[in-house]
Scaffold this active site. Structure first.
Site, PDB file in Angstrom:
ATOM      1  N   GLU A  87       0.672  -1.252  -0.071  1.00  0.00           N
ATOM      2  CA  GLU A  87       0.054  -0.055   0.115  1.00  0.00           C
ATOM      3  C   GLU A  87       0.882   1.263   0.018  1.00  0.00           C
ATOM      4  O   GLU A  87       0.272   2.217  -0.595  1.00  0.00           O
ATOM      5  CB  GLU A  87      -1.070   0.016   1.222  1.00  0.00           C
ATOM      6  CG  GLU A  87      -1.832  -1.271   1.077  1.00  0.00           C
ATOM      7  CD  GLU A  87      -2.749  -1.226   2.271  1.00  0.00           C
ATOM      8  OE1 GLU A  87      -3.262  -0.212   2.830  1.00  0.00           O
ATOM      9  OE2 GLU A  87      -3.182  -2.257   2.742  1.00  0.00           O
ATOM     10  N   GLU A 144       2.939  -7.576   9.945  1.00  0.00           N
ATOM     11  CA  GLU A 144       1.613  -6.887   9.930  1.00  0.00           C
ATOM     12  C   GLU A 144       0.667  -7.843  10.745  1.00  0.00           C
ATOM     13  O   GLU A 144      -0.144  -7.316  11.657  1.00  0.00           O
ATOM     14  CB  GLU A 144       0.953  -7.087   8.574  1.00  0.00           C
ATOM     15  CG  GLU A 144      -0.447  -6.564   8.603  1.00  0.00           C
ATOM     16  CD  GLU A 144      -0.981  -6.419   7.012  1.00  0.00           C
ATOM     17  OE1 GLU A 144      -0.528  -7.464   6.096  1.00  0.00           O
ATOM     18  OE2 GLU A 144      -1.840  -5.639   6.709  1.00  0.00           O
TER      19      GLU A 144
HETATM   20  C1  BGC Z   1      -3.397  -1.245   6.167  1.00  0.00           C
HETATM   21  C2  BGC Z   1      -3.051  -1.069   7.542  1.00  0.00           C
HETATM   22  C3  BGC Z   1      -4.510  -0.144   8.089  1.00  0.00           C
HETATM   23  C4  BGC Z   1      -5.620  -1.031   7.921  1.00  0.00           C
HETATM   24  C5  BGC Z   1      -7.003  -0.245   8.263  1.00  0.00           C
HETATM   25  C6  BGC Z   1      -4.777  -2.168   6.013  1.00  0.00           C
HETATM   26  O1  BGC Z   1      -4.837  -2.432   4.803  1.00  0.00           O
HETATM   27  O2  BGC Z   1      -2.050  -1.979   5.818  1.00  0.00           O
HETATM   28  O3  BGC Z   1      -2.175  -0.909   8.272  1.00  0.00           O
HETATM   29  O4  BGC Z   1      -4.382   0.533   9.217  1.00  0.00           O
HETATM   30  O5  BGC Z   1      -5.725  -1.407   6.495  1.00  0.00           O
HETATM   31  O6  BGC Z   1      -7.469  -1.061   8.972  1.00  0.00           O
END
Ligand code: BGC
Length: 929
Positions: A494, A790
């Site tokens: 992202e 993550e």
């Molecule tokens: C991101 C996060 C973000 C989240 C929101 C994800 O796709 O990688 O770190 O805070 O979406 O819930």
């Protein structure tokens, strides 16, 4: 008159926390310095600053000012002017009556302060317009709604970066020359065949439509008398490239453009200005395409040698178009630019059965590789990037989604040794799979270039447990590699500025690196992109698909704990850097956000509330319990992330509502707004009361029975004193039932350890710290992590490797606690004007040390435990003091001024600046529990 004292000197002069910034547009810049001395207990009692402009005219002379302020002194001299360079020096007096010598000169230079300073026109090279990707929602991406198109097919829609060149003549000898430049897209500047500066991805990622930075370069040494050539390469970058989770393109525009102004001052004082105009010509170069996410394709056979030199004949090059764009969004660069900050050599290269070669750099990073190649002309070498290998040690693409290829392709020109490093892309990776290379790659042929915004490392933490040190290493690497232009969630899938992620990580970030100006810049975008109703976006910069994507997702543009970043992040910066202006600048946005939340709370009643009891209905207006929120995102025991959102969102939102009102009350106090302070305080107590009544039963059980909810409730004071211990018991039980493992998501984890320690459960906190079963920090470490993942189970206990990001800093927020609790360094007054040193030597380690470069100088705490004796060494910067707090009954050797005991028996005393060695015996205390 007193003699100048050689043992008192001033150094590390900064302007807006930067050293010698070039081309700023802050009209009241702030000056700071460090005081150095061998003496102990030194405080500044006065300062004297003199600022002169480049003609030597004194523009500010403070004379001797009685003040202990050495941080963030507002410039108050004659108004600063565009382009001018200002030199400044300072001297100080201390509490021993000593006067320092003048410091060395430091400087800053102003950029172009007025729109009229710009004589240049925007130009656009001849180009095919960038292709807009089909609109797709996040849901569609994750429900398999993606078209399976190969990279080759998609590459047809990608277009080449453009080379732009303009010859010019320097009639006379140049005394000073500056280029002010920005682009639609990302650019690199060249002059006479030489790359100017070492900035990558300029003009940085900002909310371009409202905030576009230009950069200032000192090009004096690049220009010679006579014929010169300016060259600029512009590529898609964030402006037109495919960005964010959904991989949409053209979020800011579909054409590359350039705005440039070269100003030369000749030795005779005359000025000549060369601008972006119709005298530029353009041509595609060797890049077939370059996209920040997909990667780039470079055909070295198409290189046009010396294209930015004066003897080059630009035949076949196209004319450029002068176009009108508003200059209103232009600002000078503020804070650090992205640079190649480190290099890593491979630790392993091996061949897979299919002949591809896998290079392992031993560290997950953000960046790209640089490879030396000696292969026949036309050889096509393909480099794929990934963060992890699969269970069997095979190459594994851990990132899925649209346009997430991370593949660079190089086509060799084949005349001997050539070196390739992509220019306009970067990837998140540790492993690179190389195909098409006819030879065995040697370790000396390749290196990884680590890219991040050029911020100084300010914090170091080390202890006697190597695993915890590896954890700290992982946190630092996740920070560095995600602080690339903006604070990103991850450097692969992202690369987006998720506000929630940053909010939880900001306190840790402010220990590890000097993030002040970096985050100050990002906050400009956060508030510029605030929605008219006060909502703060979940990620910033947002881009043009933010609203349609959100609409498809339920319509909310913000979420509790994400939007609150507008309050939490400036507050962290204020506390850690003493930067009050950050509160002033963001105050309006904070109150607008709060009004939005308040209105939501007051008007929203959850559908499930069938009970029409008027008392219950009345308290609903203090509960932010409607709408979508990410909740305590990614609770490990809940497999579906959306489910963890749904099951916790009401309570999480209300906790954050309370927390933000309290912070805003504090901020109002700092800014001298007593009515607002009491208004927010009152609101805070109403929210807390309503929360307890609505959600907490007589046994202290909270209706959303998750560890994270108890942690937030305790941290944010959502339960009354009477119920507090019951709530603590519930939390402790949950942790025990879970096998002494955490079960917390993004929003609660920053407070987990503090809450346990505060509530007399430090042993439980330490048990979580040393836990090695999944989920836990050391589980990742033992699975070989080099960054923070993550998801805790990105590699699950049975070895299965997930399609996850292996580089998300959020869960690394424990770093803050390692510094504060284990090593014991805490700010007291903002910016560490006074600090607290309270190490916790009962944590199961035999030593720990932390060192922090604060705005005043080095603050450190280092302890070593032998039997029951603790040797503590602390360093306190000049112009500050520290309160040392030792465990109850510490038997301390030596005489310490003002030694007192706190209510709970802790030993407490204040020390001044300097290095202090403290030794104490830990007395055995009988614990009645
Ligand atoms: C991101 C996060 C973000 C989240 C929101 C994800 O796709 O990688 O770190 O805070 O979406 O819930």
């Amino acid at each position: 008159m007193l003699l100048m004292d050689r043992d008192l000197w001033v150094e590390n002069l900064t302007v807006e926390s930067q050293k010698h910034p070039l081309g700023i547009d802050v009209v009241t810049p702030r000056l700071s310095w460090w005081i150095q001395t061998e003496q102990h207990h030194i405080l500044q009692t006065a300062y004297h600053v003199i600022v002169t402009d480049d003609d030597g005219t004194e523009v500010w002379n403070t004379e001797k000012v009685k003040s202990d302020q050495s941080l963030w002194i507002d410039y108050q001299g004659t108004p600063l002017q565009s382009r001018k360079r200002y030199d400044w020096k300072v001297k100080v007096w201390d509490n021993q009556g000593r006067e320092s010598d003048w410091s060395q000169l430091a400087s800053w230079e102003m950029g172009l302060l007025k729109q009229e300073d710009w004589l240049a026109s925007w130009i656009e090279p001849e180009q095919q317009e960038a292709v807009e990707e089909d609109f797709i929602t996040i849901k569609e991406i994750f429900s398999g709604g993606l078209k399976a198109e190969s990279l080759e097919e998609r590459a047809k829609n990608l277009r080449p970066p453009q080379l732009l060149r303009r010859p010019f003549t320097a009639e006379k000898r140049v005394k000073k020359a500056r280029v002010y430049v920005t682009s639609h897209g990302i650019y690199q500047l060249e002059l006479n065949g030489r790359r100017v500066g070492d900035i990558e991805f300029a003009p940085d990622f900002t909310a371009y439509d409202v905030h576009l930075q230009y950069q200032t370069y000192d090009v004096t040494p690049y220009i010679h008398n006579g014929d010169n050539v300016l060259g600029v390469i512009v590529a898609d970058g964030w402006y037109t490239g495919r960005i964010q989770l959904t991989g949409h393109s053209c979020q800011y525009g579909n054409k590359l453009g350039l705005l440039l102004q070269l100003e030369m001052e000749y030795e005779d004082g005359t000025i000549e200005i060369v601008t972006s105009d119709e005298n530029f010509v353009s041509s595609p170069g060797p890049w077939q395409y370059a996209d920040l996410f997909i990667g780039e394709k470079y055909d070295a056979r198409l290189e046009q040698e010396a294209w930015s030199c004066s003897n080059f004949v630009a035949s076949g090059w196209s004319e450029v178009n002068c176009v009108n764009y508003s200059f209103e969004n232009l600002t000078a660069q503020y804070g650090p630019s992205v640079k190649a900050m480190e290099e890593l050599l491979p630790c392993d290269i091996h061949m897979e059965e299919d002949g591809s070669q896998i290079i392992d750099f031993g560290q997950t990073i953000a960046g790209r590789i640089q490879m030396s190649i000696n292969v026949p002309r036309g050889t096509t070498i393909c480099m794929e990037h990934s963060e992890v290998l699969d269970q069997d040690g095979k190459f594994f693409m851990n990132i899925m989604g649209r346009n997430k290829d991370q593949i660079d392709v190089y086509i060799a020109k084949g005349n001997g040794m050539e070196t390739y490093e992509p220019s306009f892309t970067y990837h998140g990776f540790r492993y690179v799979r190389v195909t098409g290379h006819p030879h065995n790659i040697r370790k000396t042929d390749v290196k990884a270039i680590v890219l991040y915004s050029d911020m100084e490392t300010t914090g170091h933490f080390k202890c006697s447990d190597g695993r915890v040190n590896q954890l700290q290493h992982n946190i630092q690497w996740s920070q560095k590699t995600n602080m690339l232009s903006i604070p990103t969630d991850c450097p692969q899938r992202e690369k987006a500025g998720w506000t929630g992620d940053l909010q939880v990580f900001a306190p840790t970030a402010a220990f590890n690196m000097d993030v002040d100006s970096f985050l100050t810049r990002w906050l400009v975008d956060v508030r510029l992109e605030q929605f008219p109703d006060g909502q703060i976006a979940n990620f910033v910069p947002t881009g043009k698909y933010y609203e349609p994507e959100s609409a498809a997702n339920g319509g909310e543009l913000s979420s509790a704990g994400w939007g609150d970043a507008i309050i939490i992040v400036p507050w962290v910066l204020y506390e850690r850097y003493g930067d009050k202006r950050i509160l002033e600048e963001n105050f309006e946005a904070m109150t607008k956000w709060m009004s939005y939340v308040r209105q939501k709370a007051e008007t929203g009643i959850p559908d499930h509330l069938e009970d029409r009891d008027p008392i219950r209905l009345e308290r609903q207006k203090y509960l932010w319990n409607t709408g979508f929120h990410f909740g305590d995102w990614l609770i490990p025991s809940i497999k579906n992330p959306m489910e963890s959102a749904i099951r916790t969102k009401e309570l999480v939102a209300t906790c954050f509502y309370a927390n933000s009102t309290l912070l805003l009350a504090e901020i109002s106090k700092v800014l001298g707004k007593p009515e607002m302070e009491s208004m927010y305080k009152d609101l805070n107590s109403q929210i807390r009361k309503a929360f307890e009544e609505e959600y907490v039963d007589d046994k202290g059980r909270i209706s959303s029975h998750f560890q994270g909810i108890y942690i937030l409730a305790l941290q944010m004071n959502m339960v009354s004193e009477q119920k507090r211990s019951l709530v603590v018991n519930q939390l402790v039980e949950l942790i025990k039932e879970n096998g002494y493992k955490l079960d917390t998501g993004f929003l609660s984890i920053p407070y987990l350890m503090d809450v346990l320690c505060e509530e007399g459960q430090a042993d439980l906190a330490y048990r979580l710290l040393y836990q090695t079963e999944c989920p836990s920090w050391l589980y990742e470490v033992e699975k070989g992590a080099t960054t923070i993942w993550e998801s805790w189970s990105a590699i699950s206990p049975d070895g299965t490797v997930g399609h996850m990001s292996f580089n998300h800093y959020a869960f690394g927020c424990i770093g803050d606690w390692l510094y504060r609790h284990i090593a014991g360094i805490k700010h007291d007054q903002p910016g560490y004007k006074t600090s607290i040193i309270e190490p916790h030597t009962d944590c199961g380690l035999t030593f720990a040390k932390a060192k922090l470069k604060t705005g005043y100088g080095i603050l450190s705490s280092s302890w070593l435990k032998k039997n029951h004796t603790v040797q503590l060494e602390i360093e306190v910067p000049a112009n500050t003091t520290a309160t040392v707090i030792l465990p109850p009954n510490a038997d301390i050797t030596g005489d310490w001024d003002g030694l007192t005991y706190t209510g709970d028996g802790k030993v407490k005393f204040v020390v001044g600046s300097g290095i202090h060695q403290i030794e104490y015996a830990e007395k055995c205390v009988l614990n009645s529990k």
